[in-house]
Design a protein around this motif. Structure first.
Motif, PDB file in Angstrom:
ATOM      1  N   MET A  36      41.146  -1.510  64.807  1.00 30.79           N
ATOM      2  CA  MET A  36      41.273  -0.490  65.845  1.00 30.79           C
ATOM      3  C   MET A  36      42.324   0.543  65.460  1.00 30.79           C
ATOM      4  O   MET A  36      42.159   1.737  65.705  1.00 30.79           O
ATOM      5  CB  MET A  36      41.625  -1.137  67.185  1.00 30.79           C
ATOM      6  N   GLY A  77      34.280  -6.270  69.455  1.00 30.04           N
ATOM      7  CA  GLY A  77      35.522  -5.616  69.858  1.00 30.04           C
ATOM      8  C   GLY A  77      35.373  -4.170  70.267  1.00 30.04           C
ATOM      9  O   GLY A  77      36.266  -3.606  70.908  1.00 30.04           O
ATOM     10  N   PHE A  78      34.250  -3.548  69.917  1.00 30.03           N
ATOM     11  CA  PHE A  78      34.037  -2.143  70.270  1.00 30.03           C
ATOM     12  C   PHE A  78      33.522  -2.038  71.702  1.00 30.03           C
ATOM     13  O   PHE A  78      32.405  -1.600  71.966  1.00 30.03           O
ATOM     14  CB  PHE A  78      33.059  -1.491  69.296  1.00 30.03           C
ATOM     15  N   THR A  79      34.355  -2.436  72.637  1.00 24.62           N
ATOM     16  CA  THR A  79      34.028  -2.273  74.049  1.00 24.62           C
ATOM     17  C   THR A  79      34.270  -0.823  74.447  1.00 24.62           C
ATOM     18  O   THR A  79      34.962  -0.070  73.748  1.00 24.62           O
ATOM     19  CB  THR A  79      34.892  -3.189  74.915  1.00 24.62           C
ATOM     20  N   ASP A  80      33.712  -0.438  75.592  1.00 28.83           N
ATOM     21  CA  ASP A  80      33.930   0.930  76.059  1.00 28.83           C
ATOM     22  C   ASP A  80      35.420   1.214  76.230  1.00 28.83           C
ATOM     23  O   ASP A  80      35.904   2.297  75.882  1.00 28.83           O
ATOM     24  CB  ASP A  80      33.205   1.147  77.391  1.00 28.83           C
ATOM     25  N   ALA A  81      36.147   0.226  76.752  1.00 33.06           N
ATOM     26  CA  ALA A  81      37.579   0.425  76.992  1.00 33.06           C
ATOM     27  C   ALA A  81      38.344   0.576  75.685  1.00 33.06           C
ATOM     28  O   ALA A  81      39.219   1.447  75.556  1.00 33.06           O
ATOM     29  CB  ALA A  81      38.139  -0.742  77.806  1.00 33.06           C
ATOM     30  N   ASN A  82      38.025  -0.275  74.698  1.00 28.84           N
ATOM     31  CA  ASN A  82      38.722  -0.184  73.412  1.00 28.84           C
ATOM     32  C   ASN A  82      38.457   1.149  72.725  1.00 28.84           C
ATOM     33  O   ASN A  82      39.369   1.776  72.177  1.00 28.84           O
ATOM     34  CB  ASN A  82      38.294  -1.332  72.498  1.00 28.84           C
ATOM     35  N   LEU A  83      37.207   1.584  72.747  1.00 29.15           N
ATOM     36  CA  LEU A  83      36.880   2.845  72.093  1.00 29.15           C
ATOM     37  C   LEU A  83      37.474   4.035  72.845  1.00 29.15           C
ATOM     38  O   LEU A  83      37.924   5.004  72.229  1.00 29.15           O
ATOM     39  CB  LEU A  83      35.362   2.988  71.963  1.00 29.15           C
ATOM     40  N   SER A 143      40.234   4.025  74.367  1.00 26.52           N
ATOM     41  CA  SER A 143      41.658   4.073  74.019  1.00 26.52           C
ATOM     42  C   SER A 143      41.889   4.797  72.703  1.00 26.52           C
ATOM     43  O   SER A 143      43.003   5.235  72.415  1.00 26.52           O
ATOM     44  CB  SER A 143      42.235   2.652  73.942  1.00 26.52           C
ATOM     45  N   GLN A 144      40.831   4.922  71.884  1.00 22.39           N
ATOM     46  CA  GLN A 144      40.912   5.657  70.625  1.00 22.39           C
ATOM     47  C   GLN A 144      40.329   7.063  70.751  1.00 22.39           C
ATOM     48  O   GLN A 144      40.087   7.736  69.755  1.00 22.39           O
ATOM     49  CB  GLN A 144      40.177   4.886  69.522  1.00 22.39           C
ATOM     50  N   MET A 160      40.955  -7.502  64.267  1.00 21.67           N
ATOM     51  CA  MET A 160      40.468  -6.500  65.201  1.00 21.67           C
ATOM     52  C   MET A 160      41.539  -5.461  65.497  1.00 21.67           C
ATOM     53  O   MET A 160      41.259  -4.260  65.577  1.00 21.67           O
ATOM     54  CB  MET A 160      40.021  -7.183  66.504  1.00 21.67           C
ATOM     55  N   ARG A 161      42.792  -5.903  65.636  1.00 20.73           N
ATOM     56  CA  ARG A 161      43.880  -4.959  65.904  1.00 20.73           C
ATOM     57  C   ARG A 161      44.031  -3.983  64.744  1.00 20.73           C
ATOM     58  O   ARG A 161      44.170  -2.773  64.942  1.00 20.73           O
ATOM     59  CB  ARG A 161      45.186  -5.718  66.130  1.00 20.73           C
TER      60      ARG A 161
END
Length: 322
Positions: free
Chosen positions: A7, A82-88, A90-91, A3-4
């Motif tokens: 991302m 892994g595609f949470t709102d927070a993770n996305l 951050s990108q 996942m890392r």
């Protein structure tokens, strides 16, 4: 770890596509268009064409792009979770809506949103769509974006969700689709094609190399602004040092030269293979062109170097850009 890495890759793709979109709707084609070597095809609007810089499409006048990344089949579940709102976010992707979609007989998850405007850089908001497609043998990661005055929301959504999946290509078909041709394999053979613009070669019977028991050579073409003549040595050294599987480089020689009207840079260095601690010799050759460069990276165990470096060079010298 997967996942890392995904991302990080997503961040690079979004940044590259955002840059392309910032550089600058019509009827759709009857048949899907497949980026070279890709299993995923699309029906782009008439003003979007296959990109020479990445696997996908870009608008001729700038302002819109679509890229496709192919991943292992088991990546689908990890991407979706892994595609949470927070993770996305951050990108640089602010999600407004996520929805399950069907792509033929395959499941998919579509994310719609935007990259917020940056008033400090006078950059407008960019509309974005990410589609994750899960098929039995492959996962597709589709990333599309457009400036407000480039393509309509309906046009981009139709292009993204209209993706078509074809059967896996043979290795020969993938090699034939590369943007360059290898005239002399010098005893090497292709093992794998990567991202439609690079190929892994080896010398020996095994496709999966453990402990670097066989020499390997990777050829990759990049279409981007090349470094100036004064920057080439630093560029080449930085490219070599960016390899995450090698350490403790000791450069034997590093030189720029011109041959047959073409500018080259070559580095030969000793290093340590990190996973195995095996001493290796690395040969990196970069051939520069006005619109990009071709990079070749060969690795061989130090106790097998005799004659192999010359074979690396035979392959590189035979490459013809299409």
């Amino acid at each position: 770890m997967l996942m890392r890495n995904l991302m990080l890759r997503l961040g690079r793709v979004l940044c590259a596509a955002a840059l392309a979109a910032s550089l600058g709707s019509a009827a759709h084609a009857a048949d899907p268009v497949f980026p070279p070597g890709s299993r995923f095809g699309f029906e782009p609007p008439a003003d979007m064409v296959l990109s020479r810089r990445f696997s996908g499409f870009e608008r001729k006048e700038g302002g819109a792009t679509l890229s496709i990344v192919e991943l292992p089949a088991n990546a689908f579940a990890e991407l979706v979770s892994g595609f949470t709102d927070a993770n996305l976010l951050s990108q640089g992707f602010a999600v407004e809506k996520r929805e399950e979609v069907k792509i033929g007989d395959n499941e998919g998850m579509l994310y719609t949103g935007e990259q917020p405007a940056d008033p400090n850089a006078s950059a407008p908001a960019i509309r974005k769509w990410i589609l994750v497609v899960g098929a039995p043998s492959v996962t597709g990661l589709v990333i599309a974006q457009a400036l407000p005055d480039a393509e309509t929301e309906a046009t981009m959504r139709k292009m993204v969700t209209g993706v078509t999946l074809r059967p896996a290509l043979s290795l020969t078909q993938q090699v034939d689709a590369l943007p360059f041709r290898i005239a002399d394999l010098a005893g090497f053979r292709p093992v794998r094609v990567l991202a439609g613009n690079s190929v892994l070669l080896t010398q020996g019977p095994k496709d999966q190399m453990q402990n670097l028991e066989q020499p390997i050579l990777v050829l990759a073409q990049a279409v981007q602004q090349p470094p100036t003549a004064e920057q080439r040595d630093g560029f080449a050294r930085a490219a070599l040092a960016s390899n995450q599987t090698l350490k403790d480089f000791v450069i034997e020689r590093s030189q720029s030269y011109r041959s047959n009207g073409v500018d080259w840079h070559e580095i030969v260095a000793r290093a340590i293979d990190q996973p195995t601690n095996v001493p290796v010799v690395v040969s990196q050759t970069i051939r520069f062109a006005p619109d990009g460069y071709l990079r070749a990276l060969g690795v061989v165990r130090e106790d097998q170097r005799t004659g192999v470096l010359a074979k690396f060079r035979e392959v590189v010298d035979s490459v013809q850009v299409k």
